[in-house]
Scaffold this motif. Structure first.
Motif, short mmCIF file in Angstrom:
data_model
loop_
_atom_site.label_atom_id
_atom_site.label_comp_id
_atom_site.label_asym_id
_atom_site.label_seq_id
_atom_site.Cartn_x
_atom_site.Cartn_y
_atom_site.Cartn_z
N ASN A 31 -7.20 1.14 5.29
CA ASN A 31 -6.92 1.90 4.06
C ASN A 31 -6.64 0.96 2.89
O ASN A 31 -5.83 0.04 3.02
N PHE A 33 -6.08 0.94 -1.60
CA PHE A 33 -5.66 1.81 -2.70
C PHE A 33 -5.70 1.06 -4.02
O PHE A 33 -5.42 -0.14 -4.07
N PHE A 48 -8.51 5.86 -3.49
CA PHE A 48 -8.23 5.18 -2.24
C PHE A 48 -9.42 5.29 -1.30
O PHE A 48 -10.34 6.09 -1.54
N TYR A 50 -10.51 5.19 2.94
CA TYR A 50 -10.12 5.17 4.35
C TYR A 50 -10.83 4.06 5.11
O TYR A 50 -10.30 3.53 6.08
N LYS B 95 1.02 11.44 5.52
CA LYS B 95 0.19 10.75 6.51
C LYS B 95 -1.14 11.47 6.69
O LYS B 95 -2.17 10.85 6.87
N ALA B 96 -1.10 12.78 6.60
CA ALA B 96 -2.33 13.56 6.80
C ALA B 96 -3.34 13.31 5.70
O ALA B 96 -4.51 13.67 5.84
N ALA B 97 -2.88 12.70 4.61
CA ALA B 97 -3.79 12.42 3.49
C ALA B 97 -4.10 10.93 3.42
O ALA B 97 -4.16 10.36 2.34
N GLY B 98 -4.27 10.31 4.57
CA GLY B 98 -4.69 8.92 4.59
C GLY B 98 -3.62 7.95 4.19
O GLY B 98 -3.91 6.93 3.56
N ASN B 99 -2.38 8.23 4.55
CA ASN B 99 -1.26 7.33 4.24
C ASN B 99 -1.04 7.16 2.74
O ASN B 99 -0.50 6.16 2.31
#
Lengths: 117, 113
Positions: A31, A33, A48, A50, B95-99
């Motif tokens: 990840n 950002f 951001f 993934y 967390k459910a939104a990609g940290n």
């Protein structure tokens, strides 16, 4: 020592220029950002990612785009710089779903202070 | 819409005093609440963090107090030192939104010798 490296500490660009801000991490993080930091507003999320070639809009994506062609590199692009994009830009990365300890936090770069004139 | 509100914006404290920074959040789906410390010319660095099932977390002179029902949490810096002079940010994670972290507006702390 793990690192997030932002290519420039200071940049001065003219209104209307296309601007590229580069960020590289050496931690194999999934990840990544991009935030901008303005006094009194804290850090606001621009975009951001993934994983490679994946991207998601943050809270203030207007006027920006991103590119992530390789896992370690995440680029922020100002398509046509404007004076209201003068700010401190911070890149950050984090491991992703494989890590989740309490002290599992972002690693930030030192920031790029961009001035648009 | 600012989902994490932080106060005060700035704080001056004498050496040895207690610095207190408060944050309030709106989204009950947040599952992790870190505090970051930022020195001039540097990026923020993780200082201490807490999960919502715990009311207090202490690490050295730094303590987080968490009130889930009030949706508030605070950072206490005990025995403040000049080296603690920095900007502090609270944050909340989805967390459910990609940290993704949502940050408060920041508090600039100045500790006078």
């Amino acid at each position: 020592d793990v690192k997030v490296t932002q290519s420039s500490r200071y940049l001065v660009k003219r209104t209307g220029e296309k601007v590229f801000l580069e960020c590289v991490q050496d931690m194999d993080h999934e990840n990544m950002f991009w935030y901008r930091q303005d006094p009194g507003l804290g850090l606001r999320l621009i975009y951001f990612s993934y994983d490679v070639k994946m991207k998601e809009k943050g809270d203030i994506p207007e006027g920006y785009s991103v590119s992530r062609e390789k896992k370690e590199r995440f680029s922020l692009i100002l398509e046509s710089a404007s004076t209201n994009q003068t700010s401190m830009y911070l890149c950050a990365s984090i491991l992703g779903p494989r890590g989740d300890g309490l002290n599992y936090g972002y690693t930030f770069g030192s920031g790029t202070r961009l001035t648009v004139v | 819409q600012q989902q994490v509100k932080q106060s005060p914006q700035s704080l001056i404290v004498q050496k040895g005093g207690i610095s207190i920074i408060n944050c309030a959040y709106e989204n009950t789906a947040f599952d992790y609440f870190p505090w970051y410390q930022q020195f001039p010319g540097k990026g923020p660095a993780l200082l201490i963090a807490i999960r919502p099932d715990v009311s207090e977390k202490k690490e050295g002179r730094f303590t987080i107090s968490f009130n889930k029902s009030a949706k508030q949490f605070s950072l206490h810096i005990m025995d403040s030192q000049p080296g603690d002079s920095a900007t502090y940010f609270c944050a909340a994670r989805l967390k459910a939104a990609g940290n993704k972290l949502t940050f408060g507006g920041g508090t600039r702390v100045l500790v006078k010798p």
